[in-house]
Design an enzyme around this catalytic site. Structure first.
Site, PDB file in Angstrom:
ATOM      1  N   GLY B  30       0.788  -1.230   0.000  1.00  0.00           N
ATOM      2  CA  GLY B  30       0.000   0.000   0.000  1.00  0.00           C
ATOM      3  C   GLY B  30       0.817   1.274   0.000  1.00  0.00           C
ATOM      4  O   GLY B  30       0.264   2.359  -0.180  1.00  0.00           O
ATOM      5  N   CYS B 240     -27.651  -9.935 -16.792  1.00  0.00           N
ATOM      6  CA  CYS B 240     -27.172  -9.562 -18.124  1.00  0.00           C
ATOM      7  C   CYS B 240     -28.171 -10.013 -19.187  1.00  0.00           C
ATOM      8  O   CYS B 240     -28.573 -11.177 -19.199  1.00  0.00           O
ATOM      9  CB  CYS B 240     -25.800 -10.190 -18.354  1.00  0.00           C
ATOM     10  N   CYS B 243     -26.129 -12.877 -21.458  1.00  0.00           N
ATOM     11  CA  CYS B 243     -25.735 -14.197 -20.954  1.00  0.00           C
ATOM     12  C   CYS B 243     -26.486 -14.581 -19.675  1.00  0.00           C
ATOM     13  O   CYS B 243     -26.345 -15.697 -19.188  1.00  0.00           O
ATOM     14  CB  CYS B 243     -24.231 -14.246 -20.690  1.00  0.00           C
ATOM     15  N   CYS B 265     -23.178  -7.436 -18.951  1.00  0.00           N
ATOM     16  CA  CYS B 265     -21.888  -7.614 -18.268  1.00  0.00           C
ATOM     17  C   CYS B 265     -20.918  -6.523 -18.712  1.00  0.00           C
ATOM     18  O   CYS B 265     -20.755  -6.286 -19.903  1.00  0.00           O
ATOM     19  CB  CYS B 265     -21.244  -8.948 -18.633  1.00  0.00           C
ATOM     20  N   CYS B 271     -18.559 -12.378 -20.438  1.00  0.00           N
ATOM     21  CA  CYS B 271     -19.882 -12.512 -21.051  1.00  0.00           C
ATOM     22  C   CYS B 271     -19.811 -13.432 -22.278  1.00  0.00           C
ATOM     23  O   CYS B 271     -20.618 -14.350 -22.436  1.00  0.00           O
ATOM     24  CB  CYS B 271     -20.401 -11.132 -21.439  1.00  0.00           C
TER      25      CYS B 271
HETATM   26 ZN   LIG Z   1     -23.218 -11.215 -19.788  1.00  0.00          ZN
END
Ligand SMILES: [Zn+2]
Lengths: 197, 288
Positions: B30, B240, B243, B265, B271
């Site tokens: 970090g 989505c 998909c 997506c 996807c």
């Molecule tokens: Zn998708």
């Protein structure tokens, strides 16, 4: 066969990065066996680490201190400059360094500052991963549960642990051996000495 | 005669400096390690920091994926891929599972990353305290003293104003209980993927000349208050339209025909892979 400065050192870097990210995981550089044709009294894993990380922008110190010739040769091959323990970016510890020398080096080396903790020394220690009389347990970032190492000594680990009590200050270790292996222990790792005989 | 181009574009000296910075970044999770950022043949702000890390890491055996806001085929991703493949000859892929190195802008892929992968995130603005303090010198002091009251106050003011922590992307995180870090402009949805990750995650900011890291299996928590806990973007009930995926980061689109809001997506390779799988399953069913 000579070392390929581009592809072989890229490979070495990825192995170092792997074990710096996953402390205590021992990586093998055996793929480069027979490639070391340099006239330096260093084990291959140590030498390849130096060639990967050193250039004119870094400074180093060699232990034991009697090794002035080695230091001169490292400078000649890598262009890195030899300096005092207190100023060195890298401290190279050869197999014949004494425990007292190493603990002293851990005490006086650079630990970084709170503003610039990255300005700390990295130790490159030529050691043995099969020391039968010591077991240390590593935990912390990069380690899912725990990793065990059998290397160095109780006193050296204690001195190392002292350097990292004020995180983010501390030192990072790259441990090498004579079998072309290396493993890292960054300052974030909790090192617990389990057994000493 | 053609001049021999250097493997991975950079000379070995440039790679060495970045490699040393990467090791320090991993050792101090970090913390932003300064490095001498090089001029790159792509415009600044287009991922030069990430690109410099990728070029310092990459070897002939690597398999590379480059994504920009979830897409493998965006102009930015394509120009980065061209430069890297021209100077290394490495195999380029879109499937997350096939890659050893993934350079990304604004997303962490949906498919969980593994131990054998390194994710490089492009960072436009590495300093999480910049909104609180304009001076670089002062932010360094704040980090050194672990004085994060300004960052907390800023978050608190958002809660007072909006009733929640109103950060969009780049919601600040605590790394290994020590440094507050900008996770780059990934959606809050991706923040939990930084915690105890199997893969090493590296961050590069070219313009600001900083490199930082989240090692694997490190604790990463998003800044939040007990009574206003951290929340990721919610797509509850939506999936989505291509998909059917749920529980992924979705883009909101307008259906050009019906003008209704539809979801898709954001991670296009994820996807596509699902679509192919569904299709294969359909085909298999038909011939069964
Ligand atoms: Zn998708």
């Amino acid at each position: 066969m000579a070392i390929d400065e581009v592809h072989d050192l890229q490979f070495v870097f990825r192995e170092i990065l792997h074990t710096m990210s996953r402390p205590g995981e021992i990586q093998s550089l055996r793929k480069l066996e027979g490639k070391n044709d340099l006239d330096l009294p260093l084990h291959d894993a140590t030498l390849f680490t130096l060639l990967t990380l050193f250039d004119a922008e870094v400074s180093f110190h060699v232990l034991p201190r009697a090794e002035n010739q080695v230091a001169g040769k490292i400078s000649a091959y890598t262009l890195a400059s030899h300096t005092t323990l207190a100023k060195a970016d890298f401290i190279i510890v050869l197999p014949d360094a004494t425990e007292a020398e190493i603990t002293e080096a851990l005490e006086i080396c650079k630990k970084g500052t709170l503003i610039a903790p990255h300005r700390a020394a990295t130790f490159i220690i030529d050691t043995d991963f099969t020391e039968r009389n010591i077991t240390v347990r590593l935990t912390g970032p990069g380690i899912k549960e725990q990793t065990m190492l059998h290397t160095l000594s109780n006193n050296i680990w204690e001195a190392r642990n002292t350097t990292v009590t004020e995180f983010p200050l501390g030192v990072d270790l790259i441990l090498t051996d004579s079998n072309m292996q290396l493993a890292c222990v960054p300052r974030t790792t909790n090192v617990e000495v389990m057994e000493v005989e | 005669m053609k001049a021999k181009t250097h493997f991975a574009f950079f000379d070995e000296g440039s790679k060495k400096e970045i490699r040393r910075a990467l090791l320090k970044a991993v050792a101090i999770p970090g913390y932003q390690v300064p490095f001498a950022s090089r001029e790159m043949p792509i415009a600044r702000g287009w991922g030069t920091g990430g690109l410099q890390i990728t070029l310092s890491l990459i070897g002939k055996q690597d398999v590379l994926k480059v994504i920009d806001q979830g897409a493998d085929e965006s102009v930015n991703a394509v120009s980065i891929k061209k430069l890297i493949s021209k100077t290394t000859g490495v195999r380029l892929v879109e499937r997350t599972e096939d890659a050893t190195l993934i350079q990304s802008r604004h997303r962490i892929p949906e498919v969980p990353l593994t131990k054998n992968q390194i994710l490089v995130l492009q960072v436009p603005m590495p300093e999480p305290l910049r909104g609180v303090e304009a001076s670089e010198y002062q932010t360094k002091i704040l980090h050194s003293e672990e004085d994060y009251s300004g960052a907390w106050l800023q978050l608190f003011e958002q809660v007072m104003k909006y009733g929640k922590t109103a950060t969009g992307a780049d919601h600040p995180v605590y790394v290994n209980g020590r440094y507050i870090m900008a996770p780059s402009p990934i959606p809050r949805f991706d923040n939990p993927k930084l915690h105890q990750s199997d893969a090493l995650i590296l961050f590069g900011a070219g313009r600001e000349k900083k490199i930082y890291a989240v090692p694997p299996y490190a604790d990463v928590s998003s800044l939040a208050f007990d009574d206003y806990p951290f929340q990721v973007e919610s797509f509850a009930g939506e999936n989505c339209h291509l998909c059917g995926a749920e529980n992924v980061f979705l883009d909101e689109l307008e259906d050009p025909v019906t003008n209704e809001t539809i979801y898709q997506c954001n991670d296009t390779s994820y996807c596509l892979e699902r679509l192919n799988e569904n299709e294969e399953a359909e085909v298999r069913k038909t011939y069964a």
